[in-house]
Design an enzyme around this catalytic site. Structure first.
Site, PDB file in Angstrom:
ATOM      1  N   MET A 148      10.955  -8.834  11.031  1.00 33.02           N
ATOM      2  CA  MET A 148       9.827  -9.245  11.880  1.00 33.02           C
ATOM      3  C   MET A 148       9.684 -10.748  11.711  1.00 33.02           C
ATOM      4  SD  MET A 148       7.484  -5.992  10.952  1.00 33.02           S
ATOM      5  CE  MET A 148       8.540  -5.630   9.565  1.00 33.02           C
TER       6      MET A 148
ATOM      7  N   ASP B 259      10.996  -4.271   5.069  1.00 32.34           N
ATOM      8  CA  ASP B 259      10.270  -5.044   6.075  1.00 32.34           C
ATOM      9  C   ASP B 259      10.246  -6.517   5.700  1.00 32.34           C
ATOM     10  OD1 ASP B 259       9.236  -3.027   8.013  1.00 32.34           O
ATOM     11  OD2 ASP B 259       8.454  -2.165   6.154  1.00 32.34           O
TER      12      ASP B 259
ATOM     13  N   MET C 177       9.045 -10.076   6.740  1.00 29.97           N
ATOM     14  CA  MET C 177       8.026 -10.711   7.603  1.00 29.97           C
ATOM     15  C   MET C 177       7.908 -12.183   7.225  1.00 29.97           C
ATOM     16  SD  MET C 177       5.009  -7.879   7.585  1.00 29.97           S
ATOM     17  CE  MET C 177       5.357  -6.111   7.536  1.00 29.97           C
TER      18      MET C 177
ATOM     19  N   HIS D  20      14.384  -4.428   8.587  1.00 29.05           N
ATOM     20  CA  HIS D  20      13.583  -4.625   9.802  1.00 29.05           C
ATOM     21  C   HIS D  20      13.024  -6.043   9.760  1.00 29.05           C
ATOM     22  CE1 HIS D  20       9.638  -3.319  12.048  1.00 29.05           C
ATOM     23  NE2 HIS D  20      10.389  -4.121  12.785  1.00 29.05           N
TER      24      HIS D  20
ATOM     25  N   MET E 123       8.353   0.803  17.622  1.00 26.97           N
ATOM     26  CA  MET E 123       7.178   0.579  16.764  1.00 26.97           C
ATOM     27  C   MET E 123       6.021   1.434  17.263  1.00 26.97           C
ATOM     28  SD  MET E 123       7.970  -1.472  14.319  1.00 26.97           S
ATOM     29  CE  MET E 123       6.304  -1.548  13.642  1.00 26.97           C
TER      30      MET E 123
ATOM     31  N   SER F  32       9.618   3.209   3.742  1.00 31.10           N
ATOM     32  CA  SER F  32       9.427   1.767   3.844  1.00 31.10           C
ATOM     33  C   SER F  32       8.900   1.228   2.521  1.00 31.10           C
ATOM     34  CB  SER F  32       8.434   1.430   4.959  1.00 31.10           C
ATOM     35  OG  SER F  32       8.004   0.092   4.799  1.00 31.10           O
TER      36      SER F  32
ATOM     37  N   HIS G  46      13.949   1.433   4.045  1.00 29.88           N
ATOM     38  CA  HIS G  46      13.516   0.511   5.099  1.00 29.88           C
ATOM     39  C   HIS G  46      12.845  -0.699   4.444  1.00 29.88           C
ATOM     40  CE1 HIS G  46      12.059  -0.274   9.255  1.00 29.88           C
ATOM     41  NE2 HIS G  46      10.961  -0.718   8.667  1.00 29.88           N
TER      42      HIS G  46
ATOM     43  N   ASP H 212       8.646   3.777  13.664  1.00 29.39           N
ATOM     44  CA  ASP H 212       8.095   3.048  12.514  1.00 29.39           C
ATOM     45  C   ASP H 212       6.613   2.774  12.735  1.00 29.39           C
ATOM     46  OD1 ASP H 212       7.654   1.412  10.320  1.00 29.39           O
ATOM     47  OD2 ASP H 212       8.922  -0.228  11.037  1.00 29.39           O
TER      48      ASP H 212
HETATM   49  C1  DX5 Z   1       4.886  -2.381   9.727  1.00 32.15           C
HETATM   50  C2  DX5 Z   1       6.224  -2.055   9.141  1.00 32.15           C
HETATM   51  C3  DX5 Z   1       6.358  -0.651   8.706  1.00 32.15           C
HETATM   52  C4  DX5 Z   1       5.349  -0.217   7.677  1.00 32.15           C
HETATM   53  C5  DX5 Z   1       4.996   1.189   8.020  1.00 32.15           C
HETATM   54  O1  DX5 Z   1       4.962  -3.566  10.444  1.00 32.15           O
HETATM   55  O2  DX5 Z   1       7.250  -2.305  10.062  1.00 32.15           O
HETATM   56  O3  DX5 Z   1       7.682  -0.361   8.285  1.00 32.15           O
HETATM   57  O4  DX5 Z   1       5.814  -0.247   6.370  1.00 32.15           O
HETATM   58  O5  DX5 Z   1       3.986   1.594   7.156  1.00 32.15           O
HETATM   59  P1  DX5 Z   1       3.216   2.967   7.393  1.00 32.15           P
HETATM   60  O6  DX5 Z   1       4.238   4.068   7.334  1.00 32.15           O
HETATM   61  O7  DX5 Z   1       2.244   2.996   6.284  1.00 32.15           O
HETATM   62  O8  DX5 Z   1       2.570   2.876   8.739  1.00 32.15           O
HETATM   63 ZN    ZN Z   2       9.260  -1.610   9.478  1.00 26.04          ZN
END
Ligand code: DX5
Ligand code: ZN
Length: 233
Positions: free
Chosen positions: A68, A35, A37, A66, A137, A5, A33, A175
């Site tokens: 969010m 993220d 947000m 991903h 998750m 990620s 990956h 994740d």
């Molecule tokens: C959190 C993200 C993850 C995050 C995971 O909301 O969706 O992808 O990067 O990070 P780690 O592996 O550090 O928990």
């Molecule tokens: Zn993620």
């Protein structure tokens, strides 16, 4: 499969950070990956489509986006059109997840559905027939570096059974909080694809961290056959 990620990468050097985990086939990252947000669906703000478009030009590793975000029905297809390999939306945010999966696939991407730690799996099994990946998750979405929530492995085991018995055809992805201590339990529960942020980009050598996670998976589940990304197609 291992999907580092980039949430834990240096955002000013994303292309270099992608290169840091790109190895020979079967050795480096299988997916990257990303993220996304929006500070509404989750209390954090990261990056959006323009950054994904630039990253697509900077790396050959498939992007696993991903989202969010609120209103993924409106915003997610553009990530598929841009060339993301897999586009994951949250079931808690999608208005019409079946139609959205169709839109994502029509735009050339795999369609992914994510469930937060407190969201049950069963009500969504029929919807998941339209999806290529299920992202379970294992932390509350929003931030990297949180602790793994082991209770979500019950949902992983249920999803694994549904796949192994032919009721669903998808990759099971996890994740949140995945590191060398937690990845074996996730592998034994039946995860196909492991997202790891801080465990990869918090390490001195991210490429070596990816190899170490992969080795852990191989020792945890020696009898499983790993199909690779095309397994979901
Ligand atoms: C959190 C993200 C993850 C995050 C995971 O909301 O969706 O992808 O990067 O990070 P780690 O592996 O550090 O928990
Ligand atoms: Zn993620």
């Amino acid at each position: 499969m291992i999907a580092p990620s980039m949430l834990s990468a240096d955002f000013a050097r994303l292309a270099d950070e992608a290169d840091a985990v790109t190895g020979e086939p079967g050795a480096g990252a299988d997916w990257l990956h990303i993220d996304v947000m929006d500070a509404h669906f989750v209390p954090n703000l990261t990056l959006g489509l323009p950054v994904v478009q630039s990253l697509l030009k900077a790396t050959a590793v498939p992007l696993d986006c991903h989202l969010m975000i609120e209103d993924p029905d409106r915003w997610a297809p553009a990530y598929a059109e841009a060339g993301a390999y897999n586009v994951t939306v949250h079931v808690e945010a999608a208005r019409d997840p079946v139609m959205l999966a169709r839109d994502l696939r029509a735009a050339g991407a795999r369609a992914g559905l994510s469930i937060k730690p407190g969201t049950p799996l069963e009500p969504y099994v029929e919807i998941l027939r339209h999806y290529d990946t299920l992202l379970v998750m294992s932390v509350e979405p929003g931030f990297g570096g949180q602790s793994f929530i082991p209770e979500v492995l019950d949902k992983v085991r249920s999803a694994r059974r549904l796949v192994d018995t032919g009721h669903l055809t998808l990759l099971v992805e996890i994740d949140g909080g995945i590191n060398s201590d937690t990845i074996e339990a996730a592998a034994q529960a039946g995860v196909d694809c492991f997202v790891a942020g801080s465990a990869v980009y918090g390490a001195d050598d991210p490429g070596r961290a990816v190899r170490a996670l992969r080795d852990r998976v191989r020792t945890a589940s020696p009898h499983r056959h790993w199909t690779g990304a095309e397994g979901a197609s």
